[in-house]
Design a protein around this motif. Structure first.
Motif, PDB file in Angstrom:
ATOM      1  N   LYS A  45       0.817  -1.222   0.000  1.00  0.00           N
ATOM      2  CA  LYS A  45       0.000   0.000   0.000  1.00  0.00           C
ATOM      3  C   LYS A  45       0.845   1.265   0.000  1.00  0.00           C
ATOM      4  O   LYS A  45       0.499   2.244  -0.655  1.00  0.00           O
ATOM      5  N   HIS A  46       1.943   1.267   0.759  1.00  0.00           N
ATOM      6  CA  HIS A  46       2.691   2.504   0.995  1.00  0.00           C
ATOM      7  C   HIS A  46       4.059   2.558   0.339  1.00  0.00           C
ATOM      8  O   HIS A  46       4.716   3.593   0.392  1.00  0.00           O
ATOM      9  N   GLY A  47       4.498   1.470  -0.241  1.00  0.00           N
ATOM     10  CA  GLY A  47       5.853   1.446  -0.803  1.00  0.00           C
ATOM     11  C   GLY A  47       6.873   1.315   0.319  1.00  0.00           C
ATOM     12  O   GLY A  47       6.590   0.732   1.364  1.00  0.00           O
ATOM     13  N   GLN A  48       8.031   1.867   0.104  1.00  0.00           N
ATOM     14  CA  GLN A  48       9.101   1.790   1.100  1.00  0.00           C
ATOM     15  C   GLN A  48       8.714   2.546   2.370  1.00  0.00           C
ATOM     16  O   GLN A  48       8.215   3.666   2.301  1.00  0.00           O
ATOM     17  N   LEU A  49       8.928   1.899   3.528  1.00  0.00           N
ATOM     18  CA  LEU A  49       8.582   2.512   4.814  1.00  0.00           C
ATOM     19  C   LEU A  49       9.723   2.337   5.815  1.00  0.00           C
ATOM     20  O   LEU A  49      10.381   1.296   5.825  1.00  0.00           O
ATOM     21  N   PRO A  50       9.913   3.343   6.685  1.00  0.00           N
ATOM     22  CA  PRO A  50      10.833   3.139   7.808  1.00  0.00           C
ATOM     23  C   PRO A  50      10.263   2.052   8.724  1.00  0.00           C
ATOM     24  O   PRO A  50       9.047   1.927   8.882  1.00  0.00           O
ATOM     25  N   MET A  51      11.133   1.279   9.325  1.00  0.00           N
ATOM     26  CA  MET A  51      10.699   0.165  10.170  1.00  0.00           C
ATOM     27  C   MET A  51       9.795   0.629  11.313  1.00  0.00           C
ATOM     28  O   MET A  51       8.805  -0.030  11.624  1.00  0.00           O
ATOM     29  N   MET A  91      14.935   1.262   6.210  1.00  0.00           N
ATOM     30  CA  MET A  91      13.752   1.270   5.357  1.00  0.00           C
ATOM     31  C   MET A  91      13.485  -0.144   4.865  1.00  0.00           C
ATOM     32  O   MET A  91      14.420  -0.904   4.598  1.00  0.00           O
ATOM     33  N   ALA A  92      12.216  -0.504   4.742  1.00  0.00           N
ATOM     34  CA  ALA A  92      11.820  -1.810   4.212  1.00  0.00           C
ATOM     35  C   ALA A  92      10.989  -1.594   2.951  1.00  0.00           C
ATOM     36  O   ALA A  92      10.201  -0.647   2.866  1.00  0.00           O
TER      37      ALA A  92
END
Length: 119
Positions: A45-51, A91-92
């Motif tokens: 849904k959000h693409g790359q995200l900080p953990m 980032m994941a």
């Protein structure tokens, strides 16, 4: 009056987890469990995200998310990198196999929805 709400919720949770596991196995996916699905879907849904933000999105502790993400990295569904602007932030993001898994999880979710409201 004795209320069996907890028993019913537990039974439903167990049945849904079993259904997800069986559907994943039909697709040849046996290296993850249903709890990984929340991470996969949020990254879809959000693409790359900080953990830490990912942990907030799925309402889990950062330690739990780190453990789940490590398994997903090992399985090839997620990759992690340090944020260029702050090396302390990890980032994941989904890999190509992770994106295919996300599509499978969405299909399974739709099947669960249909079963819930059948009849």
């Amino acid at each position: 009056m004795i209320d069996n709400t907890f028993t019913l919720i537990s039974r439903i949770d167990g049945e849904i987890r079993r259904f997800i596991t069986e559907e994943l196995a039909k697709e040849g996916i046996t290296d993850i469990v249903p709890s990984h699905g929340a991470i996969i879907v949020e990254l879809m849904k959000h693409g790359q995200l900080p953990m830490n933000e990912l942990a907030r999105h799925i309402d889990r502790t950062p330690q739990t998310v780190t453990s789940l993400v490590k398994k997903l990295v090992k399985s090839g569904y997620v990759e992690t990198v340090k944020a260029p602007e702050d090396n302390r932030v990890t980032m994941a993001a989904l890999t190509d196999p992770g994106a295919r898994l996300a599509a499978t999880l969405c299909r399974i979710s739709e099947e669960i929805y249909e079963l819930q409201y059948q009849g």
